[in-house]
Motif scaffolding. Structure first.
Motif, PDB file in Angstrom:
ATOM      1  N   MET A   1       0.712  -1.177  -0.083  1.00 42.77           N
ATOM      2  CA  MET A   1      -0.071  -0.034  -0.115  1.00 42.77           C
ATOM      3  C   MET A   1       0.825   1.134  -0.041  1.00 42.77           C
ATOM      4  N   SER A   2       0.152   2.375  -0.126  1.00 40.43           N
ATOM      5  CA  SER A   2       0.846   3.557  -0.090  1.00 40.43           C
ATOM      6  C   SER A   2       1.291   4.028   1.282  1.00 40.43           C
ATOM      7  N   PRO A   3       2.704   4.389   1.378  1.00 39.29           N
ATOM      8  CA  PRO A   3       3.053   4.766   2.716  1.00 39.29           C
ATOM      9  C   PRO A   3       2.303   5.457   3.653  1.00 39.29           C
ATOM     10  N   GLU A   4       1.826   6.775   3.088  1.00 38.10           N
ATOM     11  CA  GLU A   4       0.917   7.583   3.814  1.00 38.10           C
ATOM     12  C   GLU A   4      -0.264   6.850   4.205  1.00 38.10           C
ATOM     13  N   LYS A   5      -0.817   6.130   3.456  1.00 42.65           N
ATOM     14  CA  LYS A   5      -2.234   5.664   3.863  1.00 42.65           C
ATOM     15  C   LYS A   5      -2.167   4.620   5.211  1.00 42.65           C
ATOM     16  N   VAL A   6      -0.875   3.942   4.820  1.00 44.02           N
ATOM     17  CA  VAL A   6      -0.411   2.897   6.030  1.00 44.02           C
ATOM     18  C   VAL A   6      -0.292   3.700   7.119  1.00 44.02           C
ATOM     19  N   THR A   7       0.372   4.857   7.259  1.00 49.60           N
ATOM     20  CA  THR A   7       0.782   5.605   8.450  1.00 49.60           C
ATOM     21  C   THR A   7      -0.784   5.884   8.932  1.00 49.60           C
ATOM     22  N   GLU A   8      -1.593   6.409   8.261  1.00 51.37           N
ATOM     23  CA  GLU A   8      -2.990   6.944   8.605  1.00 51.37           C
ATOM     24  C   GLU A   8      -3.805   5.866   9.435  1.00 51.37           C
ATOM     25  N   ILE A   9      -3.636   4.860   8.635  1.00 50.51           N
ATOM     26  CA  ILE A   9      -4.345   3.339   9.329  1.00 50.51           C
ATOM     27  C   ILE A   9      -3.562   2.897  10.538  1.00 50.51           C
ATOM     28  N   ARG A  10      -2.395   2.899  10.402  1.00 47.43           N
ATOM     29  CA  ARG A  10      -1.667   2.399  11.905  1.00 47.43           C
ATOM     30  C   ARG A  10      -2.026   3.505  13.075  1.00 47.43           C
ATOM     31  N   ASN A  11      -1.927   4.522  12.784  1.00 47.06           N
ATOM     32  CA  ASN A  11      -2.318   5.624  13.663  1.00 47.06           C
ATOM     33  C   ASN A  11      -3.813   5.232  14.394  1.00 47.06           C
ATOM     34  N   LEU A  12      -4.693   5.140  13.405  1.00 50.70           N
ATOM     35  CA  LEU A  12      -6.178   5.005  13.849  1.00 50.70           C
ATOM     36  C   LEU A  12      -6.202   3.688  14.621  1.00 50.70           C
ATOM     37  N   MET A  13      -5.414   2.653  14.169  1.00 47.95           N
ATOM     38  CA  MET A  13      -5.621   1.363  14.928  1.00 47.95           C
ATOM     39  C   MET A  13      -5.219   1.533  16.629  1.00 47.95           C
ATOM     40  N   HIS A  14      -4.521   2.408  16.805  1.00 52.58           N
ATOM     41  CA  HIS A  14      -4.123   2.628  18.151  1.00 52.58           C
ATOM     42  C   HIS A  14      -5.148   3.144  19.102  1.00 52.58           C
ATOM     43  N   TYR A  15      -6.089   3.605  18.409  1.00 49.24           N
ATOM     44  CA  TYR A  15      -7.293   4.168  19.456  1.00 49.24           C
ATOM     45  C   TYR A  15      -7.891   2.964  20.061  1.00 49.24           C
ATOM     46  N   ASP A  16      -8.483   3.128  21.474  1.00 50.11           N
ATOM     47  CA  ASP A  16      -9.467   2.114  22.057  1.00 50.11           C
ATOM     48  C   ASP A  16     -10.530   2.082  21.217  1.00 50.11           C
ATOM     49  N   GLU A  17     -11.084   0.860  21.233  1.00 49.01           N
ATOM     50  CA  GLU A  17     -12.342   0.495  20.878  1.00 49.01           C
ATOM     51  C   GLU A  17     -13.522   1.297  21.574  1.00 49.01           C
ATOM     52  N   GLU A  18     -14.480   1.880  20.852  1.00 54.31           N
ATOM     53  CA  GLU A  18     -15.603   2.461  21.246  1.00 54.31           C
ATOM     54  C   GLU A  18     -15.369   3.733  21.912  1.00 54.31           C
ATOM     55  N   THR A  19     -14.125   4.382  21.244  1.00 46.89           N
ATOM     56  CA  THR A  19     -13.805   5.812  21.770  1.00 46.89           C
ATOM     57  C   THR A  19     -13.949   6.752  20.335  1.00 46.89           C
ATOM     58  N   ALA A  20     -13.993   8.100  20.690  1.00 48.60           N
ATOM     59  CA  ALA A  20     -14.018   8.920  19.452  1.00 48.60           C
ATOM     60  C   ALA A  20     -13.027   8.595  18.463  1.00 48.60           C
ATOM     61  N   GLY A  21     -11.719   8.232  18.892  1.00 45.68           N
ATOM     62  CA  GLY A  21     -10.595   7.912  18.118  1.00 45.68           C
ATOM     63  C   GLY A  21     -10.990   6.832  17.194  1.00 45.68           C
ATOM     64  N   SER A  22     -11.531   5.895  17.506  1.00 46.58           N
ATOM     65  CA  SER A  22     -11.955   4.508  16.871  1.00 46.58           C
ATOM     66  C   SER A  22     -13.045   5.002  15.908  1.00 46.58           C
ATOM     67  N   LEU A  23     -13.714   5.901  16.080  1.00 47.40           N
ATOM     68  CA  LEU A  23     -14.825   6.042  15.121  1.00 47.40           C
ATOM     69  C   LEU A  23     -14.499   7.161  13.989  1.00 47.40           C
ATOM     70  N   MET A  24     -13.540   7.995  14.340  1.00 44.60           N
ATOM     71  CA  MET A  24     -13.283   9.063  13.367  1.00 44.60           C
ATOM     72  C   MET A  24     -12.582   8.523  12.186  1.00 44.60           C
ATOM     73  N   THR A  25     -12.576   9.434  11.049  1.00 47.55           N
ATOM     74  CA  THR A  25     -11.857   9.186   9.836  1.00 47.55           C
ATOM     75  C   THR A  25     -10.831  10.881   9.739  1.00 47.55           C
ATOM     76  N   THR A  26      -9.800  10.584   9.068  1.00 48.47           N
ATOM     77  CA  THR A  26      -9.085  11.503   8.853  1.00 48.47           C
ATOM     78  C   THR A  26      -9.206  12.340   7.439  1.00 48.47           C
ATOM     79  N   GLU A  27     -10.301  11.970   6.652  1.00 45.42           N
ATOM     80  CA  GLU A  27     -10.540  12.582   5.538  1.00 45.42           C
ATOM     81  C   GLU A  27     -11.410  13.835   5.935  1.00 45.42           C
ATOM     82  N   PHE A  28     -11.065  15.095   6.381  1.00 43.66           N
ATOM     83  CA  PHE A  28     -11.727  16.179   6.519  1.00 43.66           C
ATOM     84  C   PHE A  28     -11.167  17.341   5.796  1.00 43.66           C
TER      85      PHE A  28
END
Lengths: 454, 454
Positions: free
Chosen positions: A120-147
């Motif tokens: 995959m593209s490295p930028e996308k991997v970084t974005e996804i990796r970051n999102l995977m760190h957030y605890d389940e059922e928190t705002a972080g796990s629900l959010m998208t970075t495309e704003f």
């Protein structure tokens, strides 16, 4: 809609036919013309062979939209991932919303995930990796970075140019976030107010700085409450130092509200109501663990009655009221359980202290118990023509209801304070627990009164 | 957010102070700076005197936004309406969203409503009157008539001019509906795709004709399902001949999903969990009607046990298992009730026929009953060293669970078919009902076996 629903099976069969006969152009035209949700339903309904054909006919980009719209909480993704080539799969993930991609990749084992990431593209991997760190059922796990973000010293015109350029990729363009050079969130502008403003107005003159935002670690119930109260379409998510990290959109929140309601409901009934289309053996398999566990808890009540066997032998009339007292106390306990769980799940600043909660439930139990106790005292006294028996049953009812009320209310609150999910304390559990205490109360009181009515 | 929450009481007191000391400019600046939801919370929290002052300080237009954001399902509007002058009140309704105005005016008595109408703009009155005709809990009752419409042979540029001119009043501008000259709905365009298109492109070239729409009489659960499945922000509502009548927006649907979940949940527990901040007497008053009704139903079970008194006198060991059997059967019934109510509320085209539903629940009951029956047979046989007693209890358990399962599943389905709300058949009701059948089954079977264990 009803026309379309009636013929949707025909549409599906026609699509299958086009796929099997390899009429690619006709298939693409008809398939892609459907709403993405319908496309995803077709995709899930196709046979294995048809899906393999589909991957030849559709681009990874087109598949990525289908993947974005499938609710993978309810569908097991594994078999689908396994049939897709790594190159095609990584292209899908590259095009997906990063929040959905992260949700799926969380369920994949580490080795496979790494294999997908390398393609995959490295930028996308970084974005996804970051999102995977957030605890389940928190705002972080629900959010998208495309704003959509702009800076404060831009004009409306230049902001509109930015918006148009990223309109295709952003999850929503209807709120535009204003950031400073450190990416800290300053405020928000709706697309609506940009549209009705003159081209040369500065963003800083339009920005609304009283912005509703959430911390990335905020629990999802709280996020849902903001959406409900403030009628939002999207909510910005920030780090502890106000760096804008992403947005949660209203469609994801609808799923959260639905899931939360479902799990409260399932908990209350002691059965998971997620999947309703199971065969009888599967359905029984889902219900039996609770039933058998409660059966053994109920054995405790049975041995307690056994322990009081001599009382029943002396006055078999006592047996008559066992189920009345356990049943009524169980009902009262279930009511107070339901109120208590709701109170925890709407948990907000009005929430009273633990002590005041206890006092209020004790009071409610006392009132409920008193009215019910007096009623049953009157009924039993008249029916059996024995005031002392009525008194014993009435006092026992009063005590049993008060205790059941308190238990129904305190057990979930206590579990919540200790960090457990209070919805596990289901209605059947509370009734079965309260059977035990009710029987104990009933026979203890009956023991004191027994010399008056034998 | 936590900072703001902690200080919201201070903010409120400061606003009260400004109102009382008549610092109008300062009050307006601070008050209007808050999000409209917060403004509405302040409004509801103000004292009567403070509100009377508020009507002098704010314009009807400003009040109309506050009224738009209050959920009048949960707040009794009457006292507020009575304190506002007719002129001011009709100006508020003139400015409100017509769907919210209609909801409020539905609750006002006819004479007062007519008085308000005479002071309002005739067009608005017609709009509101039309909305008031739709049945509650249908698409029509949820929709608003403030939407953005364009015609197909317009260019993007002229459509954008239309949108900008009505952006302030429309409920949402993010979907633009394309109508023909008879106001029939042809399709939809998102504002997003308008923005990224060239000015001189024709609307007819952009319009998406595969539009998701609902009939005005469609029930609100179905409307909510479209929002969930298709991730919509708004959904057009049409008449039977495809005339566009209005739109339902996602914020209203969140309230519907919430209310539906709440009422299923309340039903299951036999208690209304709408208002959680009641004093103990109010809370008890809400719970007692159900409890007392169920108490009298429970008296039926008690008299049934009384009827079998001679059996208990012969073998007091029978008393031990009454609560075990009634409790377990009640738990099984509650589980199948919960599944059945969920199945009705997600009621869709996959819904099986009545007969196949019955057969499936009978089968689930048989499996559940068999496993539980065998378990309790083994436990009782070993505990009491009496296989015949174990057999009696096991067979009774098997029959009681099968019957409770069937009842838990059939009662709500039957009520639904007869046009009643199935959620009235609450969990406590089913357990209490099943106590009766379980006791009957238990003693009937025990009667057959009794000569083997006395």
């Amino acid at each position: 809609m009803s026309d379309e629903i009636e013929t949707s099976q025909e549409v599906f069969e026609h699509l299958q036919h086009l796929l099997r006969t390899n009429e690619i152009a006709a298939f693409r035209e008809e398939f892609l013309d459907h709403h993405i949700y319908d496309q995803s339903q077709f995709y899930l309904d196709f046979s294995d062979d048809e899906r393999l054909e589909l991957y030849n006919v559709l681009s990874p980009d087109e598949l990525s939209e289908i993947f974005d719209s499938i609710d993978f909480d309810e569908v097991n993704i594994e078999p689908y991932l396994r049939e897709i080539s790594p190159e095609y799969l990584s292209a899908i993930f590259d095009q997906m919303s990063s929040d959905n991609a992260a949700d799926i990749l969380m369920t994949v084992n580490k080795r496979e995930r790494r294999a997908i990431f390398t393609l995959m593209s490295p930028e996308k991997v970084t974005e996804i990796r970051n999102l995977m760190h957030y605890d389940e059922e928190t705002a972080g796990s629900l959010m998208t970075t495309e704003f959509v973000a702009v800076v404060a010293n831009q004009t409306v015109k230049s902001a509109m140019t930015v918006i148009k350029s990223i309109a295709e990729d952003a999850e929503t363009i209807y709120y535009v976030y204003v950031l400073d050079t450190q990416k800290q969130l300053l405020g928000v502008i709706s697309l609506r107010s940009l549209l009705i403003s003159h081209d040369d107005v500065l963003i800083s003159d339009l920005v609304n700085e009283h912005i509703i935002k959430v911390d990335v670690s905020e629990p999802q119930e709280r996020v849902a409450k903001y959406f409900r109260d403030y009628d939002l379409l999207a909510l910005p998510v920030v780090s502890h130092d106000n760096i804008m990290l992403g947005i949660v959109t209203v469609d994801d929140i609808i799923d959260v509200i639905d899931d939360e309601a479902q799990s409260d409901y399932s908990g209350l009934a002691g059965v998971n109501t997620d999947n309703l289309n199971q065969n009888p053996v599967q359905a029984a398999g889902k219900r039996l663990p609770w039933l058998i566990a409660l059966l053994f808890l109920g054995m405790g009540t049975a041995s307690l009655i056994d322990h009081f066997d001599s009382l029943v032998s002396q006055a078999s009339v006592l047996a008559i009221f066992i189920s009345l007292i356990t049943g009524t106390a169980g009902n009262a306990g279930t009511q107070s359980l339901a109120v208590s769980i709701r109170r925890i799940s709407v948990n907000d600043e009005e929430n009273k202290s633990f002590i005041s909660l206890i006092l209020r439930e004790i009071a409610t139990g006392l009132v409920t118990g008193a009215v019910t106790g007096v009623t049953i005292f009157a009924v039993v006294s008249i029916w059996k023509g024995n005031i002392m028996l009525g008194l014993a049953v009435g006092v026992a009812m009063f005590c049993a209801i008060t205790v059941a009320n308190l238990a129904g209310s305190l057990i979930p609150v206590g579990m919540d304070r200790l960090g457990f999910d209070p919805a596990v304390a289901s209605g059947p559990f509370i009734s079965t627990m309260s059977d035990l205490t009710s029987v104990f109360i009933y026979f203890s009181i009956a023991g004191m009164f027994i010399r008056f009515f034998t």
